[in-house]
Design a protein around this motif. Structure first.
Motif, PDB file in Angstrom:
ATOM      1  N   HIS A   1      25.992  18.197  35.128  1.00 53.61           N
ATOM      2  CA  HIS A   1      24.494  17.962  35.999  1.00 53.61           C
ATOM      3  C   HIS A   1      24.394  17.267  34.759  1.00 53.61           C
ATOM      4  O   HIS A   1      25.054  16.892  33.712  1.00 53.61           O
ATOM      5  CB  HIS A   1      23.627  19.083  35.672  1.00 53.61           C
ATOM      6  N   ASP A   2      23.599  16.393  34.151  1.00 59.47           N
ATOM      7  CA  ASP A   2      22.667  14.793  33.796  1.00 59.47           C
ATOM      8  C   ASP A   2      23.256  14.081  33.964  1.00 59.47           C
ATOM      9  O   ASP A   2      24.378  13.559  34.251  1.00 59.47           O
ATOM     10  CB  ASP A   2      22.435  16.399  32.411  1.00 59.47           C
TER      11      ASP A   2
ATOM     12  N   TYR B   1      16.848   9.423  37.148  1.00 59.38           N
ATOM     13  CA  TYR B   1      18.442   9.311  36.316  1.00 59.38           C
ATOM     14  C   TYR B   1      19.382   9.674  38.045  1.00 59.38           C
ATOM     15  O   TYR B   1      20.753   9.774  38.050  1.00 59.38           O
ATOM     16  CB  TYR B   1      18.273  10.997  36.505  1.00 59.38           C
TER      17      TYR B   1
END
Ligand SMILES: N[C@@H](CCC(=O)N[C@@H](CS)C(=O)NCC(=O)O)C(=O)O
Length: 232
Positions: free
Chosen positions: A68-69, A21
């Motif tokens: 985030h993510d 990620y």
């Protein structure tokens, strides 16, 4: 100091970054030509990303925003830096990239992690090893040793699962079409993840996906300098 900071998962060494990620976002920032300060983060350092309201990386700080993510970060970057090269060149390509994200995370990552799980454990900082073992054994329901499968059959299952990529790359140079986009970074992130921790060759050298991977590694060499495992 840069107003932009990316928290990335690291192993024993600060420059041993490996999260699929986080790679996505490192590549996305390079694609947009945005400079960033890198902050190495370990699984057990939850406090240092607590300001993001959760406990996973990547986390991006950008001019006072904390995002985030990886998917959210990609959407944010395309929205805020719309004048820079696109990660999604239309709402439709963004919709299709979302399908690729879920296919990667639901089919390809699980096939890969069975092959490299012990390599991941071995590359972790000492202080992360017990946390990783405990949390992943709870997730998989077996010991990491029992979960690992480096058999030729498992490699074959992964290679077969990648068939749609191979078919696509016969007709167009990138997953995103004629130009590189976030879909490519998501798949390349998966190969960088496994390749950063393991020397098991996931692809045969004459696989068209290996060729695509080589070309992208060359194009984004600047963003990967100093953080790729020797021989990757
Ligand atoms: N959906 C998230 C997933 C992020 C994620 O799972 N990151 C892992 C590192 S690869 C993490 O930080 N995990 C924290 C933990 O397991 O405690 C994204 O796309 O960014």
């Amino acid at each position: 100091m840069s107003a932009r900071k990316l928290y990335e998962l690291a192993g024993k060494r600060d420059n041993q970054v490996f999260s699929p990620y986080c790679w996505r976002i490192r590549l996305a920032l390079a694609h947009k030509g945005l400079a960033v300060q890198h902050a190495s983060w370990r699984f057990t350092e939850k406090d240092s990303i607590a300001h993001s309201g959760q406990g996973a990386v990547p986390v991006l700080e950008d001019n006072g925003q904390v995002i985030h993510d990886s998917w959210n970060i990609a959407c944010y970057l395309d929205r805020v830096y719309a004048d820079r090269p696109a990660l999604f060149d239309s709402p439709m390509s963004k919709g299709q990239a979302l399908f690729i994200k879920h296919w990667l995370e639901g089919v390809i990552h699980p096939a890969m992690i069975k092959i490299v799980i012990m390599d991941i454990l071995n590359c972790l900082d000492e202080k992360d090893q017990a946390y990783f073992r405990q949390s992943r054994e709870a997730r998989f329901g077996v010991s990491l040793e029992a979960f690992e499968d480096k058999s030729p059959e498992q490699l074959q299952r992964l290679r077969q699962a990648l068939a749609p990529v191979r078919q696509t790359l016969k007709l167009q140079p990138f997953l995103s079409g004629q130009g590189v986009g976030f879909a490519d970074f998501m798949l390349l992130g998966a190969f960088l993840w496994t390749g950063s921790v393991s020397d098991t060759a996931l692809l045969e050298s004459d696989d068209p996906i290996a060729h695509w991977r080589e070309e992208l590694l060359k194009s984004y060499a600047g963003a990967l300098e100093g953080v790729l495992r020797p021989g990757f």
